[in-house]
Design an enzyme around this catalytic site. Structure first.
Site, PDB file in Angstrom:
ATOM      1  N   TYR A  53       8.689 -21.953  21.567  1.00  0.00           N
ATOM      2  CA  TYR A  53       8.775 -21.459  23.703  1.00  0.00           C
ATOM      3  C   TYR A  53       7.728 -20.446  23.444  1.00  0.00           C
ATOM      4  CZ  TYR A  53      11.157 -17.195  22.474  1.00  0.00           C
ATOM      5  OH  TYR A  53      11.263 -15.527  22.034  1.00  0.00           O
ATOM      6  N   ARG A 108      -0.920 -19.752  22.550  1.00  0.00           N
ATOM      7  CA  ARG A 108      -0.169 -19.295  21.769  1.00  0.00           C
ATOM      8  C   ARG A 108       1.251 -20.208  21.569  1.00  0.00           C
ATOM      9  NH1 ARG A 108       3.877 -13.775  22.259  1.00  0.00           N
ATOM     10  NH2 ARG A 108       4.189 -15.087  23.739  1.00  0.00           N
ATOM     11  N   ARG A 133      19.967 -37.351  12.184  1.00  0.00           N
ATOM     12  CA  ARG A 133      19.843 -35.527  10.820  1.00  0.00           C
ATOM     13  C   ARG A 133      19.423 -36.245   9.587  1.00  0.00           C
ATOM     14  NH1 ARG A 133      22.329 -32.376   7.997  1.00  0.00           N
ATOM     15  NH2 ARG A 133      21.851 -29.791   8.114  1.00  0.00           N
ATOM     16  N   HIS A 178      16.375 -33.323   7.123  1.00  0.00           N
ATOM     17  CA  HIS A 178      15.528 -32.360   7.409  1.00  0.00           C
ATOM     18  C   HIS A 178      14.356 -32.305   7.334  1.00  0.00           C
ATOM     19  CE1 HIS A 178      19.884 -31.107   5.613  1.00  0.00           C
ATOM     20  NE2 HIS A 178      18.514 -29.768   6.191  1.00  0.00           N
ATOM     21  N   LYS A 236       6.639 -18.839  17.287  1.00  0.00           N
ATOM     22  CA  LYS A 236       7.434 -18.435  18.133  1.00  0.00           C
ATOM     23  C   LYS A 236       8.771 -19.337  19.074  1.00  0.00           C
ATOM     24  CE  LYS A 236       7.430 -16.640  23.533  1.00  0.00           C
ATOM     25  NZ  LYS A 236       8.721 -15.297  22.526  1.00  0.00           N
ATOM     26  N   GLU A 240       8.259  -5.578  14.463  1.00  0.00           N
ATOM     27  CA  GLU A 240       7.951  -5.272  16.017  1.00  0.00           C
ATOM     28  C   GLU A 240       9.688  -5.208  16.482  1.00  0.00           C
ATOM     29  OE1 GLU A 240       7.328  -9.779  16.796  1.00  0.00           O
ATOM     30  OE2 GLU A 240       8.722 -10.384  15.452  1.00  0.00           O
ATOM     31  N   LEU A 291       5.723 -11.387  15.416  1.00  0.00           N
ATOM     32  CA  LEU A 291       4.287 -12.613  16.879  1.00  0.00           C
ATOM     33  C   LEU A 291       3.711 -11.622  17.561  1.00  0.00           C
ATOM     34  CD1 LEU A 291       5.761 -15.112  18.579  1.00  0.00           C
ATOM     35  CD2 LEU A 291       6.176 -13.640  20.174  1.00  0.00           C
TER      36      LEU A 291
HETATM   37  N1  PMP Z   1       8.536 -10.579  19.437  1.00  0.00           N
HETATM   38  C1  PMP Z   1       9.157 -10.968  19.762  1.00  0.00           C
HETATM   39  C2  PMP Z   1      10.404 -11.071  18.559  1.00  0.00           C
HETATM   40  C3  PMP Z   1       9.271 -11.456  21.157  1.00  0.00           C
HETATM   41  O1  PMP Z   1      10.513 -12.192  20.988  1.00  0.00           O
HETATM   42  C4  PMP Z   1       8.513 -11.310  21.805  1.00  0.00           C
HETATM   43  C5  PMP Z   1       8.633 -11.144  23.265  1.00  0.00           C
HETATM   44  N2  PMP Z   1       9.024 -12.805  23.157  1.00  0.00           N
HETATM   45  C6  PMP Z   1       7.272 -10.650  21.426  1.00  0.00           C
HETATM   46  C7  PMP Z   1       7.552  -9.770  20.651  1.00  0.00           C
HETATM   47  C8  PMP Z   1       6.599  -9.914  22.466  1.00  0.00           C
HETATM   48  O2  PMP Z   1       6.079 -11.397  23.325  1.00  0.00           O
HETATM   49  P1  PMP Z   1       5.334 -11.306  24.878  1.00  0.00           P
HETATM   50  O3  PMP Z   1       4.345  -9.804  25.057  1.00  0.00           O
HETATM   51  O4  PMP Z   1       4.188 -12.530  24.544  1.00  0.00           O
HETATM   52  O5  PMP Z   1       6.039 -11.093  25.983  1.00  0.00           O
END
Ligand code: PMP
Length: 272
Positions: free
Chosen positions: A13, A32, A80, A82, A127, A159, A183
């Protein structure tokens, strides 16, 4: 019901902020998306211009000037099993909500966070819609009355549950490097660009849990939160002296630059 995202969380997403009906950093979000799809072997069903026109339609059909466009691509529908099946038609879904960035009042107060062990998997650079770990961690934070969970793995900051993290120590802004453990935030890149452009001292390097807990300032960044100060960590006020428990001076500078940067970019951005 047999969509792979429903059965396995097998999809990718993006969340794209839209200001005055213009998508911010669209090319970076689409890059991304492409990287995440490629990582899990889903063929991107659209090229950037097709995505741009789909996103433009969603923006046009919604009432808000500022929007948060959510898009999701799943592997598609299959019995279904895997192993990734081949040759499926990806399911594409888009929607928009009003974009609500933190209010002036929320920024002045700042947010509260707890430090938790990052128990997610080792492909946080993808993502993926499989956000169970992130949702679980956010809920543990909410259980303690906190707005975010700041995550550490093996003694180092990764993060937060839905944002990237920056700290400030002795006037220097520090954030962990991109890796499979975080991310690669589009806002993270914008903030680094702003720090560079304004000659604000910064380092991209590992941040130990000890440094995190001793930080003068802590910020989280994301497309919807932009740059947001964390003023309470594990029930203790962040910072020291006159800034104790308040957003710090480096945050104030970065935030002001962010708003100017956004306005400048949006003036020159093409409508999608
Ligand atoms: N880390 C995670 C785990 C996130 O879910 C997000 C937001 N989607 C971010 C960092 C920040 O990413 P962005 O600046 O692209 O929104």
């Amino acid at each position: 019901m047999l969509d792979r995202a429903f059965m396995f969380g097998d999809g990718i997403y993006e969340v794209i902020p839209v200001y005055s009906r213009r998508a911010f950093r669209l090319a970076e979000h689409l890059a991304r998306l492409e990287a995440s799809l490629r990582a899990i072997r889903i063929d991107n069903p659209h090229d950037p211009s097709q995505w741009s026109s789909l996103i433009g339609k969603v923006i046009e059909h919604n009432p808000w000037q500022d929007q948060s466009v959510y898009l999701q691509v799943t592997r598609g529908v299959a019995p279904r099993e895997h192993q990734f099946p081949q040759g499926l038609t990806p399911t594409v879904f888009l929607m928009a909500n009003a974009l609500v960035t933190p209010s002036k009042d929320q920024i002045e107060r700042g947010g509260s966070a707890i430090v938790l062990a990052d128990f997610r998997w080792l492909h946080c650079e993808v993502k993926s819609v499989s956000l169970l770990g992130n949702c679980w961690l956010r809920t543990l934070a909410a259980d303690c009355g906190c707005t975010e969970a700041i995550l550490v793995r093996d003694g180092f900051l990764t993060e937060a549950s839905s944002s990237n993290v920056f700290i400030v120590r002795d006037g220097v802004v520090i954030t962990p490097p991109k890796s499979n453990l975080i991310l690669p935030g589009v806002t993270y890149d914008v903030v680094l660009e702003i720090l560079r452009a304004n000659a604000m001292a910064h380092q991209v390097r590992q941040v130990s849990e000890t440094e995190l807990r001793a930080a003068d300032e802590i910020w989280v960044t994301s497309s919807s939160k932009e740059i947001f100060p964390i003023t309470t960590l594990d029930s203790k006020p962040v910072g020291q002296g006159e800034n104790l428990g308040k957003p710090g001076p480096v945050f104030a500078r970065a935030y002001a630059h962010y708003q100017v940067f956004k306005a400048t970019v949006m003036r020159s951005a093409a409508h999608v």
